[in-house]
Design a protein around this motif. Structure first.
Motif, short mmCIF file in Angstrom:
data_model
loop_
_atom_site.label_atom_id
_atom_site.label_comp_id
_atom_site.label_asym_id
_atom_site.label_seq_id
_atom_site.Cartn_x
_atom_site.Cartn_y
_atom_site.Cartn_z
N ASN A 131 2.13 7.60 5.42
CA ASN A 131 3.34 7.45 6.24
C ASN A 131 2.97 7.09 7.68
N PHE A 132 1.93 7.72 8.17
CA PHE A 132 1.48 7.46 9.54
C PHE A 132 1.06 6.01 9.73
N LYS A 133 0.38 5.43 8.72
CA LYS A 133 -0.06 4.04 8.82
C LYS A 133 1.13 3.10 8.97
N PHE A 175 0.84 -1.20 0.00
CA PHE A 175 0.00 0.00 0.00
C PHE A 175 0.87 1.25 0.00
N PHE A 176 1.90 1.24 0.84
CA PHE A 176 2.83 2.37 0.95
C PHE A 176 3.58 2.59 -0.36
N VAL A 218 -5.33 12.48 12.18
CA VAL A 218 -4.34 12.51 11.11
C VAL A 218 -4.99 12.66 9.74
N TRP A 219 -5.97 11.82 9.42
CA TRP A 219 -6.49 11.88 8.06
C TRP A 219 -7.33 13.12 7.79
N ARG A 220 -7.90 13.69 8.84
CA ARG A 220 -8.72 14.89 8.64
C ARG A 220 -7.89 16.18 8.59
N ASN A 221 -6.65 16.13 9.03
CA ASN A 221 -5.87 17.36 9.13
C ASN A 221 -4.58 17.37 8.31
N PHE A 222 -4.25 16.22 7.70
CA PHE A 222 -3.00 16.15 6.97
C PHE A 222 -3.22 15.55 5.59
#
Length: 223
Positions: free
Chosen positions: A184-186, A29-30, A173-177
Protein backbone atom coordinates in the motif's frame (compact mmCIF):
# COMPACT_ATOMS: atom_id res chain seq x y z
CA UNK A 1 29.14 17.70 -23.91
CA UNK A 2 27.20 20.00 -21.59
CA UNK A 3 24.11 18.92 -19.67
CA UNK A 4 22.04 21.24 -21.83
CA UNK A 5 23.37 19.63 -25.00
CA UNK A 6 22.50 16.16 -23.70
CA UNK A 7 18.79 16.84 -24.02
CA UNK A 8 17.59 16.23 -27.57
CA UNK A 9 14.12 16.80 -29.00
CA UNK A 10 12.10 13.61 -28.96
CA UNK A 11 8.62 12.52 -29.88
CA UNK A 12 6.07 13.38 -27.21
CA UNK A 13 3.72 10.77 -25.76
CA UNK A 14 0.12 11.37 -24.82
CA UNK A 15 0.13 12.29 -21.09
CA UNK A 16 -2.49 9.62 -20.28
CA UNK A 17 -0.49 6.93 -22.07
CA UNK A 18 2.68 8.13 -20.35
CA UNK A 19 0.93 7.78 -16.98
CA UNK A 20 -0.21 4.25 -17.86
CA UNK A 21 3.31 3.24 -18.84
CA UNK A 22 4.78 4.68 -15.63
CA UNK A 23 2.11 3.51 -13.18
CA UNK A 24 0.82 0.38 -14.93
CA UNK A 25 3.42 -2.08 -13.59
CA UNK A 26 3.03 -0.74 -10.04
CA UNK A 27 -0.77 -1.00 -10.23
CA UNK A 28 -0.48 -4.59 -11.46
CA UNK A 29 1.91 -5.32 -8.58
CA UNK A 30 -0.69 -3.95 -6.16
CA UNK A 31 -3.56 -5.95 -7.71
CA UNK A 32 -1.55 -9.17 -7.87
CA UNK A 33 -0.63 -8.84 -4.20
CA UNK A 34 -4.27 -8.50 -3.13
CA UNK A 35 -5.85 -10.77 -5.73
CA UNK A 36 -3.14 -13.33 -6.52
CA UNK A 37 -5.75 -15.85 -7.62
CA UNK A 38 -6.26 -13.74 -10.75
CA UNK A 39 -2.68 -14.35 -11.84
CA UNK A 40 -1.68 -17.68 -10.25
CA UNK A 41 -2.73 -19.87 -13.21
CA UNK A 42 -0.45 -17.77 -15.41
CA UNK A 43 2.63 -17.60 -13.19
CA UNK A 44 2.36 -21.18 -11.92
CA UNK A 45 2.49 -22.39 -15.51
CA UNK A 46 6.07 -21.14 -15.77
CA UNK A 47 7.23 -21.49 -12.14
CA UNK A 48 7.04 -23.91 -9.23
CA UNK A 49 3.45 -23.85 -7.85
CA UNK A 50 4.75 -24.28 -4.28
CA UNK A 51 6.35 -20.84 -4.52
CA UNK A 52 2.92 -19.22 -4.46
CA UNK A 53 1.40 -21.11 -1.55
CA UNK A 54 0.69 -19.47 1.82
CA UNK A 55 0.44 -15.79 2.74
CA UNK A 56 3.94 -15.03 1.44
CA UNK A 57 2.87 -16.30 -1.96
CA UNK A 58 1.01 -13.07 -2.62
CA UNK A 59 4.13 -10.98 -2.90
CA UNK A 60 5.83 -13.66 -5.00
CA UNK A 61 2.89 -13.61 -7.40
CA UNK A 62 3.00 -9.81 -7.47
CA UNK A 63 6.74 -9.89 -8.20
CA UNK A 64 6.28 -12.43 -10.99
CA UNK A 65 3.79 -10.05 -12.64
CA UNK A 66 5.81 -6.92 -11.87
CA UNK A 67 8.90 -8.08 -13.81
CA UNK A 68 7.33 -8.60 -17.27
CA UNK A 69 4.97 -5.62 -16.79
CA UNK A 70 7.98 -3.35 -16.18
CA UNK A 71 9.83 -4.70 -19.21
CA UNK A 72 6.76 -4.27 -21.43
CA UNK A 73 6.36 -0.66 -20.22
CA UNK A 74 10.01 0.12 -21.00
CA UNK A 75 9.82 -1.45 -24.45
CA UNK A 76 6.54 0.32 -25.26
CA UNK A 77 8.02 3.64 -24.13
CA UNK A 78 11.06 3.14 -26.34
CA UNK A 79 8.96 2.15 -29.36
CA UNK A 80 6.87 5.30 -28.97
CA UNK A 81 9.69 7.78 -28.31
CA UNK A 82 12.94 6.02 -29.34
CA UNK A 83 14.19 7.06 -25.92
CA UNK A 84 14.24 5.60 -22.41
CA UNK A 85 14.69 8.07 -19.52
CA UNK A 86 17.44 7.28 -17.03
CA UNK A 87 15.24 6.74 -13.98
CA UNK A 88 12.82 4.19 -15.52
CA UNK A 89 15.74 2.38 -17.16
CA UNK A 90 17.77 2.03 -13.95
CA UNK A 91 14.67 1.16 -11.94
CA UNK A 92 13.69 -1.43 -14.55
CA UNK A 93 17.11 -3.08 -14.38
CA UNK A 94 16.83 -3.33 -10.61
CA UNK A 95 13.29 -4.71 -10.87
CA UNK A 96 14.60 -7.43 -13.16
CA UNK A 97 17.62 -8.31 -11.01
CA UNK A 98 15.95 -8.11 -7.60
CA UNK A 99 12.70 -9.61 -8.87
CA UNK A 100 14.49 -12.65 -10.25
CA UNK A 101 16.45 -13.01 -6.98
CA UNK A 102 13.19 -12.80 -5.04
CA UNK A 103 11.64 -15.67 -6.99
CA UNK A 104 14.77 -17.76 -7.42
CA UNK A 105 15.82 -17.64 -3.76
CA UNK A 106 12.22 -17.45 -2.51
CA UNK A 107 13.14 -14.44 -0.39
CA UNK A 108 10.83 -11.40 -0.55
CA UNK A 109 13.50 -9.24 1.10
CA UNK A 110 15.08 -8.59 -2.30
CA UNK A 111 12.04 -6.94 -3.89
CA UNK A 112 11.53 -4.87 -0.73
CA UNK A 113 15.14 -3.70 -0.79
CA UNK A 114 14.91 -2.59 -4.42
CA UNK A 115 13.40 0.89 -3.68
CA UNK A 116 15.97 1.48 -0.95
CA UNK A 117 18.91 0.71 -3.21
CA UNK A 118 17.57 2.59 -6.25
CA UNK A 119 16.72 5.73 -4.26
CA UNK A 120 20.05 5.62 -2.44
CA UNK A 121 21.85 5.26 -5.77
CA UNK A 122 20.10 8.27 -7.29
CA UNK A 123 20.61 10.32 -4.14
CA UNK A 124 24.33 9.60 -4.02
CA UNK A 125 24.76 10.23 -7.75
CA UNK A 126 23.08 13.62 -7.48
CA UNK A 127 24.89 14.73 -4.33
CA UNK A 128 28.20 13.29 -5.51
CA UNK A 129 27.90 15.02 -8.87
CA UNK A 130 27.03 18.27 -7.12
CA UNK A 131 30.17 17.97 -4.98
CA UNK A 132 32.19 17.92 -8.21
CA UNK A 133 30.27 20.81 -9.72
CA UNK A 134 28.07 18.63 -11.91
CA UNK A 135 24.33 19.17 -11.27
CA UNK A 136 23.04 15.96 -12.85
CA UNK A 137 19.36 16.41 -12.04
CA UNK A 138 18.46 17.22 -15.65
CA UNK A 139 19.80 13.87 -16.81
CA UNK A 140 18.29 11.88 -13.92
CA UNK A 141 14.83 13.40 -14.28
CA UNK A 142 15.04 13.64 -18.09
CA UNK A 143 14.05 17.30 -17.71
CA UNK A 144 12.87 19.21 -20.76
CA UNK A 145 13.22 22.69 -19.25
CA UNK A 146 16.17 25.07 -18.96
CA UNK A 147 17.35 26.66 -15.72
CA UNK A 148 20.14 28.98 -14.72
CA UNK A 149 23.14 27.22 -13.12
CA UNK A 150 22.03 28.19 -9.59
CA UNK A 151 18.61 26.68 -10.26
CA UNK A 152 20.13 23.37 -11.39
CA UNK A 153 22.32 23.30 -8.27
CA UNK A 154 19.41 23.89 -5.91
CA UNK A 155 17.20 21.39 -7.70
CA UNK A 156 19.96 18.77 -7.65
CA UNK A 157 20.57 19.23 -3.93
CA UNK A 158 16.87 19.05 -3.08
CA UNK A 159 16.19 15.96 -5.17
CA UNK A 160 19.36 14.25 -3.95
CA UNK A 161 18.26 14.66 -0.33
CA UNK A 162 14.71 13.63 -1.22
CA UNK A 163 15.87 10.37 -2.80
CA UNK A 164 17.82 9.54 0.35
CA UNK A 165 14.72 10.37 2.40
CA UNK A 166 12.67 7.92 0.32
CA UNK A 167 15.33 5.24 0.84
CA UNK A 168 15.20 5.66 4.63
CA UNK A 169 11.40 5.75 4.58
CA UNK A 170 11.23 2.49 2.61
CA UNK A 171 13.57 0.82 5.09
CA UNK A 172 11.37 1.90 8.01
CA UNK A 173 8.20 0.66 6.36
CA UNK A 174 9.26 -2.75 5.11
CA UNK A 175 11.18 -3.63 8.26
CA UNK A 176 8.38 -2.69 10.66
CA UNK A 177 5.11 -3.40 8.86
CA UNK A 178 3.34 -6.19 6.99
CA UNK A 179 3.72 -7.08 3.32
CA UNK A 180 0.31 -5.59 2.55
CA UNK A 181 1.14 -2.34 4.35
CA UNK A 182 4.40 -2.05 2.41
CA UNK A 183 2.56 -2.68 -0.88
CA UNK A 184 0.00 0.00 0.00
CA UNK A 185 2.84 2.35 0.87
CA UNK A 186 4.45 1.86 -2.57
CA UNK A 187 1.24 2.90 -4.33
CA UNK A 188 -0.54 5.26 -1.95
CA UNK A 189 2.47 6.57 -0.02
CA UNK A 190 5.54 6.96 -2.19
CA UNK A 191 3.78 8.38 -5.24
CA UNK A 192 1.76 11.09 -3.42
CA UNK A 193 4.82 12.07 -1.36
CA UNK A 194 6.86 12.39 -4.55
CA UNK A 195 4.18 14.46 -6.28
CA UNK A 196 3.89 16.77 -3.29
CA UNK A 197 7.66 17.20 -3.15
CA UNK A 198 7.81 17.89 -6.89
CA UNK A 199 5.14 20.56 -6.44
CA UNK A 200 7.29 22.27 -3.79
CA UNK A 201 10.08 22.58 -6.37
CA UNK A 202 7.95 24.58 -8.81
CA UNK A 203 9.01 27.96 -7.31
CA UNK A 204 12.64 27.08 -8.12
CA UNK A 205 11.69 26.23 -11.69
CA UNK A 206 9.85 29.52 -12.06
CA UNK A 207 12.54 31.63 -10.40
CA UNK A 208 15.50 30.25 -12.34
CA UNK A 209 13.84 29.43 -15.67
CA UNK A 210 15.85 30.53 -18.67
CA UNK A 211 13.73 32.29 -21.26
CA UNK A 212 14.62 31.64 -24.93
CA UNK A 213 15.21 35.35 -25.56
CA UNK A 214 17.18 35.97 -22.36
CA UNK A 215 21.02 36.39 -22.30
CA UNK A 216 21.29 33.07 -20.42
CA UNK A 217 19.23 31.32 -23.04
CA UNK A 218 21.34 32.68 -25.88
CA UNK A 219 24.52 31.70 -24.06
CA UNK A 220 23.30 28.15 -23.55
CA UNK A 221 22.31 27.76 -27.16
CA UNK A 222 25.83 28.73 -28.19
CA UNK A 223 27.54 26.43 -25.67
Amino acid sequence: MSIEAAAKPRQKVNPLLKLVLEMGPLVLFFIANYKPELFKPLVERFMAPALFEGSSGNIFTATAIFIPATLVALIAGYVLTRHIPVMPLVSGIFVLVFGVLTLWLQDKTFIKLKPTIVNTLFGLILLGGLAFGKPLIRIVLDAAFDLKPEGWRKLTLNWGLFFLFLAVLNEIVWRNFSDNFWTNFKVFGTMPITLIFAATQVPILMKYEVKPDSPDGNAQEGS
